[in-house]
Design a protein around this motif. Structure first.
Motif, PDB file in Angstrom:
ATOM      1  N   UNK A  86      38.967  49.892  33.151  1.00  0.00           N
ATOM      2  CA  UNK A  86      39.415  51.252  32.833  1.00  0.00           C
ATOM      3  C   UNK A  86      40.638  51.245  31.924  1.00  0.00           C
ATOM      4  N   UNK A  87      40.797  52.290  31.120  1.00  0.00           N
ATOM      5  CA  UNK A  87      41.976  52.349  30.248  1.00  0.00           C
ATOM      6  C   UNK A  87      43.232  52.671  31.047  1.00  0.00           C
ATOM      7  N   UNK A  88      44.355  52.219  30.549  1.00  0.00           N
ATOM      8  CA  UNK A  88      45.633  52.540  31.182  1.00  0.00           C
ATOM      9  C   UNK A  88      46.001  53.983  30.837  1.00  0.00           C
ATOM     10  N   UNK A  89      47.074  54.463  31.442  1.00  0.00           N
ATOM     11  CA  UNK A  89      47.522  55.832  31.194  1.00  0.00           C
ATOM     12  C   UNK A  89      47.831  56.044  29.716  1.00  0.00           C
ATOM     13  N   UNK A  90      48.381  55.032  29.074  1.00  0.00           N
ATOM     14  CA  UNK A  90      48.699  55.145  27.651  1.00  0.00           C
ATOM     15  C   UNK A  90      47.444  55.355  26.820  1.00  0.00           C
ATOM     16  N   UNK A  91      46.377  54.620  27.130  1.00  0.00           N
ATOM     17  CA  UNK A  91      45.152  54.756  26.344  1.00  0.00           C
ATOM     18  C   UNK A  91      44.438  56.072  26.637  1.00  0.00           C
ATOM     19  N   UNK A 100      52.484  62.283  33.819  1.00  0.00           N
ATOM     20  CA  UNK A 100      51.787  62.344  35.103  1.00  0.00           C
ATOM     21  C   UNK A 100      50.295  62.663  34.991  1.00  0.00           C
ATOM     22  N   UNK A 101      49.865  63.670  34.190  1.00  0.00           N
ATOM     23  CA  UNK A 101      48.422  63.951  34.135  1.00  0.00           C
ATOM     24  C   UNK A 101      47.609  62.776  33.579  1.00  0.00           C
ATOM     25  N   UNK A 102      48.188  62.063  32.636  1.00  0.00           N
ATOM     26  CA  UNK A 102      47.478  60.915  32.064  1.00  0.00           C
ATOM     27  C   UNK A 102      47.390  59.770  33.077  1.00  0.00           C
ATOM     28  N   UNK A 103      48.468  59.595  33.837  1.00  0.00           N
ATOM     29  CA  UNK A 103      48.460  58.565  34.877  1.00  0.00           C
ATOM     30  C   UNK A 103      47.470  58.912  35.977  1.00  0.00           C
ATOM     31  N   UNK A 104      47.322  60.203  36.284  1.00  0.00           N
ATOM     32  CA  UNK A 104      46.353  60.637  37.295  1.00  0.00           C
ATOM     33  C   UNK A 104      44.929  60.366  36.815  1.00  0.00           C
ATOM     34  N   UNK A 105      44.658  60.672  35.548  1.00  0.00           N
ATOM     35  CA  UNK A 105      43.328  60.402  34.991  1.00  0.00           C
ATOM     36  C   UNK A 105      43.031  58.906  34.996  1.00  0.00           C
ATOM     37  N   UNK A 106      44.037  58.113  34.649  1.00  0.00           N
ATOM     38  CA  UNK A 106      43.860  56.658  34.629  1.00  0.00           C
ATOM     39  C   UNK A 106      43.591  56.144  36.041  1.00  0.00           C
ATOM     40  N   UNK A 107      44.283  56.694  37.041  1.00  0.00           N
ATOM     41  CA  UNK A 107      44.068  56.270  38.429  1.00  0.00           C
ATOM     42  C   UNK A 107      42.656  56.631  38.881  1.00  0.00           C
ATOM     43  N   UNK A 108      42.176  57.818  38.478  1.00  0.00           N
ATOM     44  CA  UNK A 108      40.818  58.233  38.839  1.00  0.00           C
ATOM     45  C   UNK A 108      39.784  57.294  38.211  1.00  0.00           C
ATOM     46  N   UNK A 159      36.467  50.533  40.231  1.00  0.00           N
ATOM     47  CA  UNK A 159      36.389  49.675  41.420  1.00  0.00           C
ATOM     48  C   UNK A 159      35.080  49.894  42.166  1.00  0.00           C
ATOM     49  N   UNK A 160      34.616  51.147  42.240  1.00  0.00           N
ATOM     50  CA  UNK A 160      33.324  51.426  42.880  1.00  0.00           C
ATOM     51  C   UNK A 160      32.193  50.761  42.109  1.00  0.00           C
ATOM     52  N   UNK A 161      32.234  50.894  40.791  1.00  0.00           N
ATOM     53  CA  UNK A 161      31.209  50.275  39.956  1.00  0.00           C
ATOM     54  C   UNK A 161      31.220  48.753  40.099  1.00  0.00           C
ATOM     55  N   UNK A 162      32.418  48.183  40.175  1.00  0.00           N
ATOM     56  CA  UNK A 162      32.523  46.726  40.300  1.00  0.00           C
ATOM     57  C   UNK A 162      31.975  46.237  41.642  1.00  0.00           C
ATOM     58  N   UNK A 163      32.247  46.970  42.720  1.00  0.00           N
ATOM     59  CA  UNK A 163      31.695  46.545  44.017  1.00  0.00           C
ATOM     60  C   UNK A 163      30.175  46.598  43.979  1.00  0.00           C
ATOM     61  N   UNK A 164      29.620  47.654  43.385  1.00  0.00           N
ATOM     62  CA  UNK A 164      28.165  47.750  43.256  1.00  0.00           C
ATOM     63  C   UNK A 164      27.632  46.622  42.372  1.00  0.00           C
ATOM     64  N   UNK A 165      28.325  46.346  41.291  1.00  0.00           N
ATOM     65  CA  UNK A 165      27.913  45.285  40.366  1.00  0.00           C
ATOM     66  C   UNK A 165      27.943  43.925  41.058  1.00  0.00           C
ATOM     67  N   UNK A 166      29.026  43.661  41.806  1.00  0.00           N
ATOM     68  CA  UNK A 166      29.145  42.378  42.501  1.00  0.00           C
ATOM     69  C   UNK A 166      28.060  42.220  43.561  1.00  0.00           C
ATOM     70  N   UNK A 167      27.727  43.296  44.279  1.00  0.00           N
ATOM     71  CA  UNK A 167      26.643  43.230  45.263  1.00  0.00           C
ATOM     72  C   UNK A 167      25.324  42.925  44.576  1.00  0.00           C
ATOM     73  N   UNK A 168      25.117  43.556  43.441  1.00  0.00           N
ATOM     74  CA  UNK A 168      23.887  43.326  42.685  1.00  0.00           C
ATOM     75  C   UNK A 168      23.820  41.878  42.206  1.00  0.00           C
ATOM     76  N   UNK A 169      24.956  41.346  41.741  1.00  0.00           N
ATOM     77  CA  UNK A 169      24.998  39.951  41.286  1.00  0.00           C
ATOM     78  C   UNK A 169      24.677  39.002  42.430  1.00  0.00           C
TER      79      UNK A 169
END
Length: 165
Positions: free
Chosen positions: A59-64, A104-112, A118-128
């Motif tokens: 995911x992109x950081x708050x700056x990106x 703050x709004x950009x940091x919130x979007x980055x956190x989301x 992280x959800x996608x990665x857990x699914x990806x790792x299970x699939x692997x």
């Protein structure tokens, strides 16, 4: 007699600067280490060729996240500027000038986005893991199938011999 520190002291210092033979060998070892480091760079490039295209992007950081929106505004204000570096520099300066409340709004979007990643990665790792397990099972099955085929052929040959009698 006068004691002066002049050329005599300098000559002694020059003699001390001369490296002993052992230190010269160490210098050669450093050169060898540098050469091995360059070969490590080559191996890293080879490893990077094996990237999985299905793996989720980080995911992109708050700056990106900020920069995505800033690019749109900047291009509207400066339509003639085509250089990516100019947009990046202007975005960096603007980001530095923002207060924490404005960031703050950009940091919130980055956190989301990070949570989604992280959800996608857990699914990806299970699939692997599941595909690795299937690959192992297939290799075991293929081994047994090869042996089964050989056994079937032997049984067929025996049946043919019995039919001939």
């Amino acid at each position: 007699m006068k004691v002066t520190r002049g050329k005599g002291a300098v000559k002694k210092d020059k003699n001390e600067v001369v490296k002993p033979v052992e230190d010269r060998a160490a210098g050669k070892r450093k050169a060898v280490l540098k050469a091995s480091r360059s070969s490590n760079k080559r191996t890293k490039n080879v490893k990077s060729a094996k990237k999985d295209p299905n793996k989720p992007k980080r995911p992109p950081s708050a700056f990106f996240v900020f920069l995505e929106e800033f690019r749109k505004v900047y291009k509207q204000e400066h339509p003639n500027v085509k250089a990516v570096s100019a947009v990046g520099k202007a975005g960096g300066e603007k980001w530095k000038s923002l207060t924490d409340a404005e960031k703050a709004p950009f940091e919130a979007k980055a956190a989301k986005r990070k949570l989604d990643y992280e959800k996608l990665m857990t699914a990806y790792n299970k699939k692997q893991e599941s595909t690795e397990d299937e690959d192992e099972e297939e290799s075991e099955k293929s081994k047994s199938e090869v042996h089964d085929d050989d056994d079937d052929e032997e049984l067929e040959e025996e049946d043919e011999e019995e039919d001939d009698d």
